[in-house]
Design a protein around this motif. Structure first.
Motif, PDB file in Angstrom:
ATOM      1  N   GLY A   1      18.817  11.868  33.872  1.00 18.94           N
ATOM      2  CA  GLY A   1      19.513  12.612  34.922  1.00 18.94           C
ATOM      3  C   GLY A   1      20.435  13.678  34.354  1.00 18.94           C
ATOM      4  N   LEU A   2      21.160  13.329  33.295  1.00 25.29           N
ATOM      5  CA  LEU A   2      22.057  14.295  32.666  1.00 25.29           C
ATOM      6  C   LEU A   2      21.272  15.442  32.055  1.00 25.29           C
ATOM      7  CD1 LEU A   2      24.600  11.911  30.935  1.00 25.29           C
ATOM      8  CD2 LEU A   2      24.966  13.289  32.980  1.00 25.29           C
ATOM      9  N   TYR A   3      20.184  15.126  31.397  1.00 26.31           N
ATOM     10  CA  TYR A   3      19.356  16.152  30.776  1.00 26.31           C
ATOM     11  C   TYR A   3      18.841  17.125  31.837  1.00 26.31           C
ATOM     12  CZ  TYR A   3      15.543  18.403  28.328  1.00 26.31           C
ATOM     13  OH  TYR A   3      14.703  19.334  27.780  1.00 26.31           O
ATOM     14  N   LEU A   4      18.330  16.584  32.930  1.00 31.65           N
ATOM     15  CA  LEU A   4      17.817  17.442  34.000  1.00 31.65           C
ATOM     16  C   LEU A   4      18.932  18.279  34.620  1.00 31.65           C
ATOM     17  CD1 LEU A   4      15.317  14.991  35.697  1.00 31.65           C
ATOM     18  CD2 LEU A   4      14.772  16.954  34.230  1.00 31.65           C
TER      19      LEU A   4
ATOM     20  N   LYS B   1      31.411  19.340  35.097  1.00 29.45           N
ATOM     21  CA  LYS B   1      32.378  18.258  35.323  1.00 29.45           C
ATOM     22  C   LYS B   1      31.710  17.081  36.011  1.00 29.45           C
ATOM     23  CE  LYS B   1      36.061  21.533  35.961  1.00 29.45           C
ATOM     24  NZ  LYS B   1      36.860  22.178  36.982  1.00 29.45           N
ATOM     25  N   ASN B   2      30.895  17.359  37.032  1.00 34.03           N
ATOM     26  CA  ASN B   2      30.213  16.286  37.752  1.00 34.03           C
ATOM     27  C   ASN B   2      29.277  15.514  36.837  1.00 34.03           C
ATOM     28  OD1 ASN B   2      31.497  16.779  40.181  1.00 34.03           O
ATOM     29  ND2 ASN B   2      29.921  18.170  40.905  1.00 34.03           N
ATOM     30  N   MET B   3      28.648  16.215  35.915  1.00 30.41           N
ATOM     31  CA  MET B   3      27.769  15.554  34.955  1.00 30.41           C
ATOM     32  C   MET B   3      28.575  14.544  34.137  1.00 30.41           C
ATOM     33  SD  MET B   3      25.801  17.293  31.756  1.00 30.41           S
ATOM     34  CE  MET B   3      27.388  17.759  31.075  1.00 30.41           C
ATOM     35  N   CYS B   4      29.745  14.940  33.677  1.00 34.24           N
ATOM     36  CA  CYS B   4      30.596  14.047  32.879  1.00 34.24           C
ATOM     37  C   CYS B   4      31.142  12.903  33.738  1.00 34.24           C
ATOM     38  CB  CYS B   4      31.758  14.811  32.265  1.00 34.24           C
ATOM     39  SG  CYS B   4      31.248  16.088  31.097  1.00 34.24           S
ATOM     40  N   MET B   5      31.536  13.246  34.970  1.00 37.85           N
ATOM     41  CA  MET B   5      32.111  12.249  35.868  1.00 37.85           C
ATOM     42  C   MET B   5      31.109  11.162  36.257  1.00 37.85           C
ATOM     43  SD  MET B   5      34.382  14.554  38.416  1.00 37.85           S
ATOM     44  CE  MET B   5      35.599  15.694  37.797  1.00 37.85           C
TER      45      MET B   5
ATOM     46  N   GLY C   1      33.750   8.891  35.124  1.00 39.55           N
ATOM     47  CA  GLY C   1      34.543   8.721  36.333  1.00 39.55           C
ATOM     48  C   GLY C   1      35.306   9.965  36.742  1.00 39.55           C
ATOM     49  N   ASP C   2      35.722   9.963  38.010  1.00 40.98           N
ATOM     50  CA  ASP C   2      36.528  11.070  38.534  1.00 40.98           C
ATOM     51  C   ASP C   2      37.812  11.175  37.724  1.00 40.98           C
ATOM     52  OD1 ASP C   2      34.605  11.387  40.449  1.00 40.98           O
ATOM     53  OD2 ASP C   2      35.759  10.429  42.055  1.00 40.98           O
ATOM     54  N   ASN C   3      38.143  12.378  37.351  1.00 41.51           N
ATOM     55  CA  ASN C   3      39.348  12.642  36.574  1.00 41.51           C
ATOM     56  C   ASN C   3      39.364  11.898  35.236  1.00 41.51           C
ATOM     57  OD1 ASN C   3      40.411  14.384  38.563  1.00 41.51           O
ATOM     58  ND2 ASN C   3      41.059  12.605  39.726  1.00 41.51           N
ATOM     59  N   GLY C   4      38.198  11.456  34.777  1.00 44.50           N
ATOM     60  CA  GLY C   4      38.098  10.864  33.450  1.00 44.50           C
ATOM     61  C   GLY C   4      38.408   9.388  33.362  1.00 44.50           C
ATOM     62  N   VAL C   5      38.461   8.678  34.482  1.00 48.96           N
ATOM     63  CA  VAL C   5      38.701   7.235  34.484  1.00 48.96           C
ATOM     64  C   VAL C   5      37.517   6.556  35.146  1.00 48.96           C
ATOM     65  CG1 VAL C   5      40.221   5.387  35.304  1.00 48.96           C
ATOM     66  CG2 VAL C   5      41.186   7.579  34.581  1.00 48.96           C
ATOM     67  N   ASN C   6      36.963   5.530  34.470  1.00 50.82           N
ATOM     68  CA  ASN C   6      35.783   4.851  34.997  1.00 50.82           C
ATOM     69  C   ASN C   6      35.959   3.339  34.930  1.00 50.82           C
ATOM     70  OD1 ASN C   6      34.000   3.584  32.695  1.00 50.82           O
ATOM     71  ND2 ASN C   6      34.991   5.384  31.847  1.00 50.82           N
TER      72      ASN C   6
ATOM     73  N   ARG D   1      35.484  24.189  27.689  1.00 57.60           N
ATOM     74  CA  ARG D   1      35.912  24.123  29.094  1.00 57.60           C
ATOM     75  C   ARG D   1      36.037  22.679  29.571  1.00 57.60           C
ATOM     76  NH1 ARG D   1      31.703  27.803  29.905  1.00 57.60           N
ATOM     77  NH2 ARG D   1      30.831  26.526  31.559  1.00 57.60           N
ATOM     78  N   LEU D   2      35.069  21.842  29.215  1.00 54.72           N
ATOM     79  CA  LEU D   2      35.097  20.448  29.657  1.00 54.72           C
ATOM     80  C   LEU D   2      36.251  19.674  29.027  1.00 54.72           C
ATOM     81  CD1 LEU D   2      31.294  19.649  29.571  1.00 54.72           C
ATOM     82  CD2 LEU D   2      32.760  19.706  31.598  1.00 54.72           C
ATOM     83  N   THR D   3      36.443  19.833  27.746  1.00 55.32           N
ATOM     84  CA  THR D   3      37.514  19.087  27.080  1.00 55.32           C
ATOM     85  C   THR D   3      38.889  19.559  27.568  1.00 55.32           C
ATOM     86  OG1 THR D   3      37.383  20.561  25.148  1.00 55.32           O
ATOM     87  CG2 THR D   3      36.157  18.484  25.049  1.00 55.32           C
ATOM     88  N   LYS D   4      39.015  20.840  27.872  1.00 58.12           N
ATOM     89  CA  LYS D   4      40.278  21.346  28.428  1.00 58.12           C
ATOM     90  C   LYS D   4      40.537  20.687  29.773  1.00 58.12           C
ATOM     91  CE  LYS D   4      42.697  25.670  29.578  1.00 58.12           C
ATOM     92  NZ  LYS D   4      43.367  25.184  30.745  1.00 58.12           N
ATOM     93  N   TYR D   5      39.539  20.643  30.624  1.00 57.06           N
ATOM     94  CA  TYR D   5      39.685  20.034  31.941  1.00 57.06           C
ATOM     95  C   TYR D   5      40.109  18.568  31.824  1.00 57.06           C
ATOM     96  CZ  TYR D   5      38.548  17.860  36.378  1.00 57.06           C
ATOM     97  OH  TYR D   5      38.615  17.131  37.525  1.00 57.06           O
TER      98      TYR D   5
END
Length: 103
Positions: free
Chosen positions: A16-19, A35-39, A43-48, A95-99
């Motif tokens: 799914g991530l690859y696609l 961001k959604n890919m990482c979440m 998790g949202d805001n980096g907590v899962n 960009r992702l790590t900054k967020y």
């Protein structure tokens, strides 16, 4: 049995991530998609809720960038993150790590 289920879940998540990554060119307008890919895992805001997946919230920008660079260049290995990081540009990583470091 749990290992087999985890591997199967990892394959589905990785596919799914690859696609998701391959379906768009990463520009500033696509930050939400990245961001959604990482979440999806972190998790949202980096907590899962998963013990096996690290939280990103509270991590320093330098630490996150170093870890992503290590996944991207092969110094650090993970079935999902290694492949995801290799698909991201360094601009995407920045960009992702900054967020996530600001959460």
């Amino acid at each position: 049995m749990a290992k087999m289920i985890n591997k199967r879940i990892s394959r589905y998540v990785l596919t799914g991530l690859y696609l998701s990554i391959m379906s768009f060119s990463a520009t500033a307008a696509d930050d939400d998609k990245l961001k959604n890919m990482c979440m999806a895992c972190h998790g949202d805001n980096g907590v899962n809720p998963y013990q096996s997946i690290p939280d990103l919230r509270g991590q320093s920008l330098i630490y996150l960038r170093n870890q992503m660079a290590a996944f991207k260049n092969g110094e650090r290995q993970d079935i999902t993150m290694s492949k995801v990081a290799q698909l991201l540009s360094y601009d995407d990583i920045n960009r992702l790590t900054k967020y996530f470091s600001e959460q």
